[in-house]
Design an enzyme around this catalytic site. Sequence first.
Site, PDB file in Angstrom:
ATOM      1  N   PHE A  39       0.918  -1.332  -0.062  1.00 55.06           N
ATOM      2  CA  PHE A  39       0.202   0.155  -0.214  1.00 55.06           C
ATOM      3  C   PHE A  39       0.817   1.179  -0.163  1.00 55.06           C
ATOM      4  O   PHE A  39       1.673   1.407   0.842  1.00 55.06           O
ATOM      5  CB  PHE A  39      -0.781   0.035   1.362  1.00 55.06           C
ATOM      6  CG  PHE A  39      -1.855  -1.235   1.235  1.00 55.06           C
ATOM      7  CD1 PHE A  39      -3.100  -1.132   0.628  1.00 55.06           C
ATOM      8  CD2 PHE A  39      -1.432  -2.421   1.887  1.00 55.06           C
ATOM      9  CE1 PHE A  39      -3.788  -2.389   0.800  1.00 55.06           C
ATOM     10  CE2 PHE A  39      -2.330  -3.390   2.016  1.00 55.06           C
ATOM     11  CZ  PHE A  39      -3.608  -3.284   1.157  1.00 55.06           C
ATOM     12  N   VAL A  77       2.656  -1.787   4.162  1.00 60.06           N
ATOM     13  CA  VAL A  77       2.254  -0.068   4.122  1.00 60.06           C
ATOM     14  C   VAL A  77       3.720   0.433   4.118  1.00 60.06           C
ATOM     15  O   VAL A  77       4.580   0.511   4.843  1.00 60.06           O
ATOM     16  CB  VAL A  77       1.494   0.389   5.375  1.00 60.06           C
ATOM     17  CG1 VAL A  77       0.862   1.474   5.050  1.00 60.06           C
ATOM     18  CG2 VAL A  77       0.258  -0.771   5.617  1.00 60.06           C
ATOM     19  N   CYS A  78       3.654   1.442   3.059  1.00 58.54           N
ATOM     20  CA  CYS A  78       4.956   2.228   3.077  1.00 58.54           C
ATOM     21  C   CYS A  78       5.028   3.092   4.270  1.00 58.54           C
ATOM     22  O   CYS A  78       4.077   4.162   4.616  1.00 58.54           O
ATOM     23  CB  CYS A  78       4.843   3.285   1.818  1.00 58.54           C
ATOM     24  SG  CYS A  78       5.968   4.188   1.726  1.00 58.54           S
ATOM     25  N   ILE A  79       6.059   3.042   4.858  1.00 58.44           N
ATOM     26  CA  ILE A  79       6.099   3.822   6.030  1.00 58.44           C
ATOM     27  C   ILE A  79       6.200   5.429   5.944  1.00 58.44           C
ATOM     28  O   ILE A  79       5.531   6.219   6.703  1.00 58.44           O
ATOM     29  CB  ILE A  79       7.498   3.336   7.048  1.00 58.44           C
ATOM     30  CG1 ILE A  79       7.277   3.936   8.286  1.00 58.44           C
ATOM     31  CG2 ILE A  79       8.688   3.429   6.267  1.00 58.44           C
ATOM     32  CD1 ILE A  79       8.303   3.458   9.262  1.00 58.44           C
ATOM     33  N   ALA A  82       2.566   6.518   5.188  1.00 58.14           N
ATOM     34  CA  ALA A  82       1.782   5.986   6.321  1.00 58.14           C
ATOM     35  C   ALA A  82       2.090   7.262   7.121  1.00 58.14           C
ATOM     36  O   ALA A  82       1.096   7.864   7.878  1.00 58.14           O
ATOM     37  CB  ALA A  82       1.974   4.869   6.887  1.00 58.14           C
TER      38      ALA A  82
END
Length: 130
Positions: A39, A77-79, A82
């Site tokens: 994501f 999830v792309c940190i 996010a």
Amino acid sequence: MNYSIAIYGGPYSDQASLSALHFARALLKREHRIQRVFFYHDGVYNSSALVTPPQDEINVPTQWQTLASEHGIELVVCIAAAVRRGLLDEKEAKRYSKSSYNLAEGYTLSGLGQLIDASINCDKLITFGA
């Protein structure tokens, strides 16, 4: 065949996530494997534990959690995306001195290296959203 999926759209701002979910189910029905769902951009909103759609709508983030749990799919999830959008796990909440976190169970924060790894180690990487 081994697939990975990248989702760039939020669960309710466009069709990206829901279309990807239908695609993933179709793949699994045909006995393909999905290694990872990544994501990115507004797609990170799929990982919020606070998403609460009306009762007559599909809870897309929960559907991803269920699918991943049943089929051993990584939800990454792309940190950077996010954190920029206020989605934190417990570790990042502490790091940024925030009083709470909201990353839903089953989702993992990680870097773009996970997207590159997915593209290298799968037969096909399919992207949904702009």
